[in-house]
Design a protein around this motif. Sequence first.
Motif, PDB file in Angstrom:
ATOM      1  N   UNK A 130       2.712  13.536  -1.423  1.00 22.24           N
ATOM      2  CA  UNK A 130       3.284  14.192  -0.241  1.00 22.24           C
ATOM      3  C   UNK A 130       2.228  14.436   0.833  1.00 22.24           C
ATOM      4  N   UNK A 131       0.952  14.243   0.497  1.00 18.78           N
ATOM      5  CA  UNK A 131      -0.141  14.551   1.426  1.00 18.78           C
ATOM      6  C   UNK A 131      -0.682  13.315   2.148  1.00 18.78           C
ATOM      7  N   UNK A 146       0.833  -1.191   0.000  1.00 19.99           N
ATOM      8  CA  UNK A 146       0.000   0.000   0.000  1.00 19.99           C
ATOM      9  C   UNK A 146       0.875   1.252   0.000  1.00 19.99           C
ATOM     10  N   UNK A 147       1.924   1.225   0.777  1.00 19.50           N
ATOM     11  CA  UNK A 147       2.785   2.413   0.833  1.00 19.50           C
ATOM     12  C   UNK A 147       3.369   2.747  -0.543  1.00 19.50           C
ATOM     13  N   UNK A 148       3.634   1.734  -1.360  1.00 18.80           N
ATOM     14  CA  UNK A 148       4.189   2.008  -2.691  1.00 18.80           C
ATOM     15  C   UNK A 148       3.167   2.708  -3.584  1.00 18.80           C
ATOM     16  N   UNK A 149       1.893   2.451  -3.374  1.00 23.03           N
ATOM     17  CA  UNK A 149       0.847   3.128  -4.153  1.00 23.03           C
ATOM     18  C   UNK A 149       0.886   4.631  -3.889  1.00 23.03           C
ATOM     19  N   UNK A 150       1.199   4.997  -2.656  1.00 22.58           N
ATOM     20  CA  UNK A 150       1.207   6.400  -2.271  1.00 22.58           C
ATOM     21  C   UNK A 150       2.597   7.026  -2.277  1.00 22.58           C
ATOM     22  N   UNK A 151       3.574   6.345  -2.801  1.00 22.94           N
ATOM     23  CA  UNK A 151       4.957   6.825  -2.705  1.00 22.94           C
ATOM     24  C   UNK A 151       5.179   8.185  -3.361  1.00 22.94           C
ATOM     25  N   UNK A 152       4.401   8.545  -4.363  1.00 17.44           N
ATOM     26  CA  UNK A 152       4.577   9.831  -5.050  1.00 17.44           C
ATOM     27  C   UNK A 152       3.782  10.975  -4.423  1.00 17.44           C
TER      28      UNK A 152
END
Length: 102
Positions: free
Chosen positions: A9-10, A1-7
Amino acid sequence: MRSIFSDRKDVEVKKMFVGLCFMISKHMYCGFVGDTLMVRVGPEQYAKCLAEKYAREIDFTGKALKGMVYVTVEGVAKDADLQKWVDRCTKFISSLDPRGSD
């Protein structure tokens, strides 16, 4: 899941309820309770999402949380399945007003 949001900043990750919650722009977005995905899809997508295989209502308070559903691990076994649920969350969260910092 963290990789989905890696780009992004919020995104914040917080411990909530009995699991891990991802917050976007200070709004609860999705999370995990054990290995079950908890997604915030909003009231307009709620019934459609509940009709999906592997989805069920969230009722840990004894009352259904309208606009949020649990998805079992089988429902997000493939990356494309997980992305589908994340996209639904994004659609709803994008409709909300941004929250300021506390």
